[in-house]
Design a protein around this motif. Sequence first.
Motif, PDB file in Angstrom:
ATOM      1  N   THR A 292     -44.447 -26.768  -4.212  1.00 29.03           N
ATOM      2  CA  THR A 292     -43.021 -26.530  -3.951  1.00 29.03           C
ATOM      3  C   THR A 292     -42.230 -27.629  -4.666  1.00 29.03           C
ATOM      4  OG1 THR A 292     -43.048 -27.859  -1.931  1.00 29.03           O
ATOM      5  CG2 THR A 292     -43.460 -25.490  -1.690  1.00 29.03           C
ATOM      6  N   SER A 320     -36.633 -23.089  -9.672  1.00 30.85           N
ATOM      7  CA  SER A 320     -36.577 -24.257 -10.571  1.00 30.85           C
ATOM      8  C   SER A 320     -37.858 -24.395 -11.379  1.00 30.85           C
ATOM      9  CB  SER A 320     -36.370 -25.548  -9.774  1.00 30.85           C
ATOM     10  OG  SER A 320     -35.332 -25.404  -8.866  1.00 30.85           O
ATOM     11  N   SER A 335     -42.939 -23.763   3.674  1.00 29.67           N
ATOM     12  CA  SER A 335     -42.110 -23.118   4.705  1.00 29.67           C
ATOM     13  C   SER A 335     -41.610 -21.732   4.283  1.00 29.67           C
ATOM     14  CB  SER A 335     -40.917 -24.009   5.062  1.00 29.67           C
ATOM     15  OG  SER A 335     -40.123 -24.215   3.919  1.00 29.67           O
TER      16      SER A 335
HETATM   17  C1  LIG Z   1     -30.899 -25.483  -6.322  1.00 34.17           C
HETATM   18  C2  LIG Z   1     -32.210 -25.555  -5.627  1.00 34.17           C
HETATM   19  C3  LIG Z   1     -33.326 -25.101  -6.281  1.00 34.17           C
HETATM   20  C4  LIG Z   1     -34.592 -25.160  -5.640  1.00 34.17           C
HETATM   21  N1  LIG Z   1     -35.672 -24.687  -6.300  1.00 34.17           N
HETATM   22  C5  LIG Z   1     -36.881 -24.670  -5.665  1.00 34.17           C
HETATM   23  C6  LIG Z   1     -38.045 -24.114  -6.293  1.00 34.17           C
HETATM   24  O1  LIG Z   1     -38.020 -23.659  -7.420  1.00 34.17           O
HETATM   25  N2  LIG Z   1     -39.205 -24.115  -5.620  1.00 34.17           N
HETATM   26  C7  LIG Z   1     -39.319 -24.614  -4.349  1.00 34.17           C
HETATM   27  O2  LIG Z   1     -40.438 -24.580  -3.779  1.00 34.17           O
HETATM   28  N3  LIG Z   1     -38.248 -25.146  -3.728  1.00 34.17           N
HETATM   29  C8  LIG Z   1     -37.040 -25.193  -4.354  1.00 34.17           C
HETATM   30  N4  LIG Z   1     -35.957 -25.743  -3.740  1.00 34.17           N
HETATM   31  C9  LIG Z   1     -36.197 -26.451  -2.460  1.00 34.17           C
HETATM   32  C10 LIG Z   1     -36.256 -25.463  -1.324  1.00 34.17           C
HETATM   33  O3  LIG Z   1     -34.944 -25.177  -0.894  1.00 34.17           O
HETATM   34  C11 LIG Z   1     -37.052 -26.062  -0.143  1.00 34.17           C
HETATM   35  O4  LIG Z   1     -36.494 -27.318   0.207  1.00 34.17           O
HETATM   36  C12 LIG Z   1     -38.524 -26.283  -0.469  1.00 34.17           C
HETATM   37  O5  LIG Z   1     -39.106 -25.115  -1.019  1.00 34.17           O
HETATM   38  C13 LIG Z   1     -39.282 -26.629   0.811  1.00 34.17           C
HETATM   39  O6  LIG Z   1     -40.529 -27.129   0.447  1.00 34.17           O
HETATM   40  P1  LIG Z   1     -41.751 -27.112   1.442  1.00 34.17           P
HETATM   41  O7  LIG Z   1     -42.019 -25.709   1.885  1.00 34.17           O
HETATM   42  O8  LIG Z   1     -42.823 -27.877   0.738  1.00 34.17           O
HETATM   43  O9  LIG Z   1     -41.242 -28.060   2.621  1.00 34.17           O
HETATM   44  P2  LIG Z   1     -40.750 -27.738   4.085  1.00 34.17           P
HETATM   45  O10 LIG Z   1     -39.606 -26.803   4.060  1.00 34.17           O
HETATM   46  O11 LIG Z   1     -40.535 -29.075   4.715  1.00 34.17           O
HETATM   47  O12 LIG Z   1     -41.980 -26.996   4.778  1.00 34.17           O
HETATM   48  C14 LIG Z   1     -43.200 -27.601   5.083  1.00 34.17           C
HETATM   49  C15 LIG Z   1     -43.995 -26.586   5.903  1.00 34.17           C
HETATM   50  O13 LIG Z   1     -45.270 -27.120   6.173  1.00 34.17           O
HETATM   51  C16 LIG Z   1     -45.641 -26.742   7.480  1.00 34.17           C
HETATM   52  N5  LIG Z   1     -46.679 -27.679   7.947  1.00 34.17           N
HETATM   53  C17 LIG Z   1     -46.529 -28.846   8.597  1.00 34.17           C
HETATM   54  N6  LIG Z   1     -47.721 -29.395   8.833  1.00 34.17           N
HETATM   55  C18 LIG Z   1     -48.646 -28.573   8.320  1.00 34.17           C
HETATM   56  C19 LIG Z   1     -50.062 -28.599   8.241  1.00 34.17           C
HETATM   57  N7  LIG Z   1     -50.760 -29.631   8.738  1.00 34.17           N
HETATM   58  N8  LIG Z   1     -50.710 -27.586   7.644  1.00 34.17           N
HETATM   59  C20 LIG Z   1     -50.018 -26.529   7.125  1.00 34.17           C
HETATM   60  N9  LIG Z   1     -48.669 -26.451   7.176  1.00 34.17           N
HETATM   61  C21 LIG Z   1     -48.003 -27.465   7.754  1.00 34.17           C
HETATM   62  C22 LIG Z   1     -44.357 -26.800   8.268  1.00 34.17           C
HETATM   63  O14 LIG Z   1     -44.464 -26.002   9.439  1.00 34.17           O
HETATM   64  C23 LIG Z   1     -43.359 -26.261   7.264  1.00 34.17           C
HETATM   65  O15 LIG Z   1     -43.194 -24.868   7.398  1.00 34.17           O
HETATM   66  C24 LIG Z   1     -34.708 -25.693  -4.340  1.00 34.17           C
HETATM   67  C25 LIG Z   1     -33.554 -26.141  -3.683  1.00 34.17           C
HETATM   68  C26 LIG Z   1     -32.331 -26.076  -4.323  1.00 34.17           C
HETATM   69  C27 LIG Z   1     -31.112 -26.549  -3.593  1.00 34.17           C
END
Ligand SMILES: Cc1cc2nc3c(=O)[nH]c(=O)nc-3n(C[C@H](O)[C@H](O)[C@H](O)COP(=O)(O)OP(=O)(O)OC[C@H]3O[C@@H](n4cnc5c(N)ncnc54)[C@H](O)[C@@H]3O)c2cc1C
Length: 393
Positions: A292, A320, A335
């Motif tokens: 991500t 992105s 997430s």
């Molecule tokens: C303009 C813009 C462009 C963006 N472009 C992208 C893009 O291209 N790609 C992208 O991915 N994001 C992009 N984002 C960011 C996006 O909005 C999210 O913030 C991001 O995808 C969240 O990353 P995540 O799922 O790693 O983190 P989080 O949202 O923090 O999720 C983490 C997840 O892990 C779970 N978790 C916790 N512990 C464990 C465990 N032990 N085992 C398994 N699961 C667990 C949680 O329950 C949660 O659901 C962009 C944001 C903006 C503003």
Amino acid sequence: MVEKYRHLYVVTEIEQGKLLPVSKEMIGEARRLMDGFNQKYSSKEKVVAIVLGNNIKELSKELIQIGADSVIYCDHPELEEIRNTIYTKVICQIAINKEIGGKIEAEYAENFRRPRYMFFAADSIGRHLSSTVLAGLNSGLASDINQLVIEDIEMSHQQKTGGVKETYEKTLEMYRPDFSGFLWTTILCLDNRNPAFKRDYHPQACSIIPGVFEPLEVDSKRQGQVLEFIPRIHNLDLRVKVISREIIQSEVDFETPRTIVSFGRGIKDDPEKNIKLVEQLAKELKAEIGITLPMSKKPYSISQSLDSKYMIPDRVIGTSGHKTSAMLYIASGVSGAMQHIWGMKDSGFVVAINPDEEAPIKDECDIFIKGRMEDVIPLLIEEIKKQIQIVEA
Ligand SMILES: Cc1cc2nc3c(=O)[nH]c(=O)nc-3n(C[C@H](O)[C@H](O)[C@H](O)COP(=O)(O)OP(=O)(O)OC[C@H]3O[C@@H](n4cnc5c(N)ncnc54)[C@H](O)[C@@H]3O)c2cc1C
């Protein structure tokens, strides 16, 4: 009313003599918007593509075939490589050039001051260029936009209108996903009509996320106008020299493998160990590894070898980064923010591993495994190994 601001100017980008896909997408969206605009306001405002480079006149034809009404091309040896200083200067010169504005639409030649709207790509070049051009033009910029609407807006605002209700016609509503992609922000670039701070903010400009809009089909019969712009370049603008340039080919391949295993912030409890688990799972499945966006910002302290291999922009899945249509997509600790979903929603079969049943990824997957990746992935690996043995026996 005298129309000082006319047309939608699209700043295109080229690489090795070819238009980048995002440039084609921006022209397509510009065409759709301006067709609606001209119908709604009984107007004849144009989609104007700007292309800068060396020996690039030929691209004008292609830009017209994919939707531009007019192309302003600027051919100059000093524009061969993109350098922000000189590109900013030339684009600002084009934007405020009355002569070129008059050639695009003779009827408004006298009154033309600048474009009404302006688009840039939200990539590494366009993000920088858009900010410096708009600073040069003394207007505002909305970055990373993925939805656009043109509307008449009625509003009263203490600063903008002095508290009086005003109608802002032909306003570009620029939408961007914010707060981890779970909320939308609408950005408006409005003139100050408050008599105490009267000031115009045009063009209304934004940078557009690559891959969001569809380009139009090439129409070889489409006709348009091609205009050459001769820039005024000063020696001082050329202080930055490009000595050599190498295009580094990515080692990450999201096209060939049928399976992608991706990880996100869910690795947080033991990043080093969890990345190695994902690595093992990917090895068993002969899969490529995706991440991500937050992972590419290197949020955890891990060994250099894992950091430089996995926490890199090239592996990002989503608006992105990359779009995939893998046969199997395993999202572990992800997430399911809308920007990530956009990049993987065309996958054939999706498995999500997450302890949180409320995580939005649950609505996007075929199988949701409620659990921590630390517990689930070893079981998956064990089972896959067994299945491989059975198949190979
Ligand atoms: C303009 C813009 C462009 C963006 N472009 C992208 C893009 O291209 N790609 C992208 O991915 N994001 C992009 N984002 C960011 C996006 O909005 C999210 O913030 C991001 O995808 C969240 O990353 P995540 O799922 O790693 O983190 P989080 O949202 O923090 O999720 C983490 C997840 O892990 C779970 N978790 C916790 N512990 C464990 C465990 N032990 N085992 C398994 N699961 C667990 C949680 O329950 C949660 O659901 C962009 C944001 C903006 C503003």
